[in-house]
Design an enzyme around this catalytic site. Structure first.
Site, short mmCIF file in Angstrom:
data_model
loop_
_atom_site.label_atom_id
_atom_site.label_comp_id
_atom_site.label_asym_id
_atom_site.label_seq_id
_atom_site.Cartn_x
_atom_site.Cartn_y
_atom_site.Cartn_z
N TRP A 19 -59.43 -0.22 -5.18
CA TRP A 19 -60.24 0.81 -5.99
C TRP A 19 -61.69 0.80 -5.43
O TRP A 19 -62.05 -0.36 -5.50
CB TRP A 19 -60.05 0.48 -7.34
N ASP A 45 -55.94 -6.54 -12.37
CA ASP A 45 -56.77 -5.16 -13.01
C ASP A 45 -55.51 -4.52 -13.34
O ASP A 45 -54.69 -4.16 -12.82
CB ASP A 45 -57.45 -4.38 -11.93
N ALA A 50 -54.67 -1.08 -15.26
CA ALA A 50 -55.47 0.14 -15.69
C ALA A 50 -54.24 1.09 -15.95
O ALA A 50 -54.72 2.24 -16.46
CB ALA A 50 -56.47 0.66 -15.11
N LYS A 63 -56.13 5.35 -19.58
CA LYS A 63 -55.04 6.44 -19.23
C LYS A 63 -53.68 6.17 -20.07
O LYS A 63 -53.27 7.32 -20.15
CB LYS A 63 -54.37 5.94 -17.71
C1 LMR Z 1 -59.77 6.49 -10.61
O1 LMR Z 1 -59.69 5.71 -9.73
O2 LMR Z 1 -59.84 7.77 -10.40
C2 LMR Z 1 -60.31 5.99 -12.08
O3 LMR Z 1 -59.90 4.59 -12.14
C3 LMR Z 1 -61.52 6.52 -12.57
C4 LMR Z 1 -62.60 5.94 -12.00
O4 LMR Z 1 -63.24 5.61 -12.68
O5 LMR Z 1 -62.76 5.89 -10.73
#
Ligand code: LMR
Length: 393
Positions: free
Chosen positions: A126, A207, A209, A242
């Site tokens: 990410w 992580d 999420a 989410k």
């Molecule tokens: C994403 O990766 O799109 C989500 O986790 C939202 C974000 O805050 O980036």
């Protein structure tokens, strides 16, 4: 003074939203930020969460401060959700503003405990992980994770790269539904990874999420639970954005899991201290909604079935996209999209193909060619498939 501030580059994921709203074309496909949309294109408040909200509105008698660590009932509830029955584990925990708050404070905790820790991260990861780590000035080391040719996890590459781990290094992992690739470890992969981490005396930071959006809560938590059973210390950054649809409420938790009660107490002290230094008390409203949903059998059953619906929709969209791509390409080279889990898949388009899909087809995805399947509608599946073929994928 303010003129000395550096120019910040915009966040790649969030910038897409602005580009999309400025695009005057009528038919646009938004596969950018990781947000679930139902068949009508809305991101609804989950029914169970709405009911919990009504209940909270009626029953809450005060808005005075809660505990610095966050509400104990919330922390206990999410602990059970994530770890299940885990006797023998001591868990220090704080509520945080969303999963990102947990990630940020998790790194802060690492810096306090082990200033020289290097953070090994899945390549890719990410983008905000790397942005936060750069902001904190922490040393980062990528390790191979995604095989661009097979679109699956590169187990061999991963284990080779993790052979460099030293004691006190952090291995930043995704509990399930890897962001951005969609490629997850299987049970064997988790075990190989665990052996590597424990062998080196490194510490996993997970992580989490997208719990529940891959194969269901229990299946999605299995890798993480195996890590907690094997590693003496684990950090977990949980997001409820989410899976409870509570994006803007900012509900998350940071947990430090250990078998050692003394270290858990030390961790609890530092976690609470971090909350106090950063924003004092964590947000509480969304956390209370989660607590109500998880502890009322009726609300929980409703939430569970809504989560199953969301996951079912994602699975169906994956299958529909694969079928459409098979029909248009006369080949099965896109079948990996059905193997991936969670909201995202990285489809392997080059930055120029990504730009071409945006300029010529009004399809928006991040530069690394991550598509948010949970944002796709059945109507847009043929549009996306046609564009992918047309740009030469
Ligand atoms: C994403 O990766 O799109 C989500 O986790 C939202 C974000 O805050 O980036």
């Amino acid at each position: 003074m303010l003129e000395y501030l550096p120019q910040q580059s915009p966040d790649g994921i969030l910038q897409l939203k602005e580009q999309l709203s400025a695009d005057p074309r009528a038919q646009k496909v938004d596969l950018g930020v990781g947000v679930y949309r139902n068949a009508s294109g809305n991101t609804p408040i989950m029914r169970a969460v709405r009911r919990a909200g009504r209940q909270l509105w009626e029953d809450e008698t005060t808005k005075t401060y809660t505990a610095l660590a966050g509400d104990a009932a919330f922390l206990g509830s999410v602990r059970n959700l994530v770890l299940g029955e885990a006797p023998g584990l001591n868990v220090a925990a704080i509520a945080t503003p969303g999963g990102t708050g947990a990630v940020r404070l998790g790194f802060d905790l690492v810096r306090m405990a082990w200033p020289d820790a290097r953070v090994f991260y899945t390549d890719p990861t990410w983008t905000n992980h790397l942005s936060i780590l750069a902001y904190l000035g922490m040393e980062t080391v990528p390790f191979r994770y995604f095989d661009a040719a097979t679109h699956d996890v590169d187990m061999e590459g991963m284990l080779q790269d993790l052979a460099q781990l030293r004691e006190g290094d952090i291995v930043l992992l995704h509990g399930c539904c890897h962001n951005p690739t969609g490629a997850d470890l299987d049970a064997e992969g988790w075990q190989a990874l665990i052996a590597c981490i424990t062998g080196a005396g490194a510490v996993p930071m997970i992580d989490l999420a997208y719990l529940g959006l891959g194969d269901g809560i229990e299946a999605d938590a299995a890798g993480l639970r195996a890590v907690c059973a094997a590693c003496p210390e684990v950090l977990i950054a949980l997001s409820c954005s989410k899976n409870f649809g509570l994006y803007r409420e900012r509900v998350g938790a940071l947990m430090a899991v250990t078998g050692d009660a003394r270290n858990a107490a030390l961790a609890q002290g530092s976690l609470t201290h971090l909350n106090r230094q950063t924003y004092s008390f964590p947000p509480d409203h969304g956390a209370r909604l989660v607590t109500l949903v998880l502890n009322d059998p009726d609300l929980r059953a409703e939430w569970q079935s809504e989560l199953d619906e969301m996951r079912g929709q994602i699975t169906q969209l994956r299958a529909a996209l694969v079928q459409e791509l098979r029909a248009r390409s006369n080949a099965d080279r896109f079948d990996f999209i059905a193997r991936h889990r969670g909201m995202f898949s990285m489809i392997g388009a080059s930055p120029s193909q990504v730009t071409q899909m945006r300029t010529e087809h009004a399809i928006y995805m991040t530069r690394d060619s991550r598509i948010n399947i949970a944002g796709l509608s059945a109507r847009d599946v043929p549009v996306l498939a046609a564009a992918m073929i047309e740009v030469g994928l």
